[in-house]
Design a protein around this motif. Sequence first.
Motif, short mmCIF file in Angstrom:
data_model
loop_
_atom_site.label_atom_id
_atom_site.label_comp_id
_atom_site.label_asym_id
_atom_site.label_seq_id
_atom_site.Cartn_x
_atom_site.Cartn_y
_atom_site.Cartn_z
N GLY A 1 30.29 37.13 38.50
CA GLY A 1 29.25 37.93 39.15
C GLY A 1 28.29 37.05 39.94
O GLY A 1 27.94 37.36 41.08
N ARG B 1 34.09 48.26 40.41
CA ARG B 1 35.34 47.68 40.88
C ARG B 1 36.05 48.60 41.86
O ARG B 1 36.79 48.16 42.73
CB ARG B 1 36.28 47.40 39.69
CG ARG B 1 35.78 46.31 38.79
CD ARG B 1 36.64 46.22 37.56
NE ARG B 1 36.46 47.36 36.68
CZ ARG B 1 37.21 47.60 35.61
NH1 ARG B 1 38.20 46.81 35.32
NH2 ARG B 1 36.97 48.64 34.84
N TYR C 1 35.58 43.92 44.71
CA TYR C 1 35.50 42.49 44.92
C TYR C 1 36.74 41.91 44.27
O TYR C 1 37.49 42.61 43.59
CB TYR C 1 34.22 41.92 44.30
CG TYR C 1 34.06 42.21 42.84
CD1 TYR C 1 33.55 43.41 42.39
CD2 TYR C 1 34.48 41.28 41.89
CE1 TYR C 1 33.43 43.68 41.06
CE2 TYR C 1 34.36 41.54 40.54
CZ TYR C 1 33.84 42.74 40.13
OH TYR C 1 33.74 43.01 38.79
N THR D 1 28.49 43.47 40.18
CA THR D 1 29.88 43.39 39.73
C THR D 1 29.99 44.18 38.42
O THR D 1 29.00 44.40 37.75
CB THR D 1 30.31 41.94 39.47
OG1 THR D 1 29.32 41.31 38.68
CG2 THR D 1 30.52 41.18 40.75
#
Lengths: 183, 405
Positions: free
Chosen positions: B91, B244, B249, B342
């Motif tokens: 992250g 997600r 990412y 994240t």
Amino acid sequence: MTVNEFVKKILFIEILKGLALTFKHMVTPAITRQYPAERREPVPGSRGLHALVRNPLTGKEKCVGCGLCAAMCPSQCIHIYTSEGDDHKKVVDRYEIEVLRCVFCALCVEACPYGAVALTEHFEYSGYTREEFYYTKERLLENWDKYMAGAKGEEYFEKFWRPKSVDFATAAQAVQAKERAGQ
Amino acid sequence: MKNNSEDLDNPEHERLSTKELTLNLGPQHPATHGVLRLVLDLEGETVVKCTPYIGYLHRGVEKLAEHRNYLQILPLTDRLDYISSMSNNIGYCVALEKLFAIEVPERTQFIRTIVAEMSRIANHLLWLATHALDIGAMTVFLYCFREREKIMDLFERLCGARLTVSYPRIGGLKNDVDPQWLEDLYKFTDEFPMRVEQYETLIDKNRIWLRRTKGVGIISAEDAINWGMSGPALRGSGVPYDVRKAMPYGAYDKVKWEVPTGKNGDVYDRYRVRMEEFRQSNSIIRQCMEKLPEGPIMADAPKFTLPAKDKVLSDMEHLIHHFILITKGPQTAPEGEIYVATEVPKGELGFYFISDGTGRPYRMRIRAPSFVHVATLPKLCEGELIADVIANIGSIDIVLGECDR
């Protein structure tokens, strides 16, 4: 509740299934280790106690006292004291690591441009006083002799000294050869 | 004490007998998962008011970060959520790569996804183990730790540390994975779905487990969103939100997977969501390993990433970059602010940076999911029984290292 569910409930089917699983595990071999008696093979590259690399050519430390490891250290536990020696060369008088403050991130190994500091695989150490964890240069060199002497130490930097470029091995050998020629 | 009719008529006695009981739970209570302290006002066995007190594990990570350069902060992020430190590291790196506009190689993206999912499995294993132990299922605890140990061993072989990994770097990774490691991970993923089935055999339909979890700690989807919940705790209420999927990412947009959701938003549904996540994570790891591309692992960004060691010794520019990066940090960091989130196992972990162009962050703020989830405890616990408080604490999966920072 259907009849099926009711029968399952009064016969404790789900609990019996769980018990069957635990009983099955009773006859499988145990996975626990009886620690002081049984020890695990240390994992190569595991981040344990520090060591200062002894240069096999000179018998002294490889460290040149640039202080990058001390600058990089997030917990600021490395102390380096240098002075001017013969021919205006930098001499490392004291190189000390406070092991109790160290977080074992291995950023010092990454910061060192010479490959002069290493983390050994040794992790079982203890002491009664704080002073015992204040590792001086001599003690750190001793650690190298104890845990990383010989081929293991040579291998260490080839494997765990990072970051590296794609042709690291050949390039590093060229640098080493140049060093030897200089000596 | 005299016990006669005269005493019972005494107004003083009446006043005492209707008093609420204040119970202090924690901070050293094993079921509070760290050093959480709850002050519970009880009426009989019912919780009337629940007040969480936090801060027992405050280490000032955000302030410490202001005095370290960007490369040095990484080990601090290990110690936020120490159960899944790999996710925190990733992250942090993802946030800074966005700030510095670094293009990360594809191989790195895939490896990061693999290790992040491994840490999700490790985290959920520890969660299941302790949650089951709190509710009274001891066997699950032992089985979960058996599998967690395997992941820890894999982490140690990968980067040299089991818990505080510090594996990713800004713009890349500490080191590449070796084929033997991948093979052993593949063996683990082969075996793991069978293990998840075993845990389910033990508790999924167990009548004690159902009585302790079904209909306990209900939070509706609307409330969950309003309270800022994220991760499995939010998905348990039926909101299919996952960072997600929403803001991909790593390699999450290159593999196929689903977001498991619950329905009722009770402890049981949150448990089911995490059990499904075991399977999804396992499948993500498998797909990433099959698709793992070849290539470099470090980004080509010499102003932000440490140069290769052999080049440091043979090249002037690389030597200068090496010294500047370590002593002062990246000198060309763009000025500005950035927030990047994240999905860590516990929810949405956000890093907010204010950069003033020096090698250090002017301010680093961490949006920790545990902090938000602790705040929902009064909402979940009030009006329920005292035994359910423990089930609720377990079901929102908090770690106080991250909450207090």
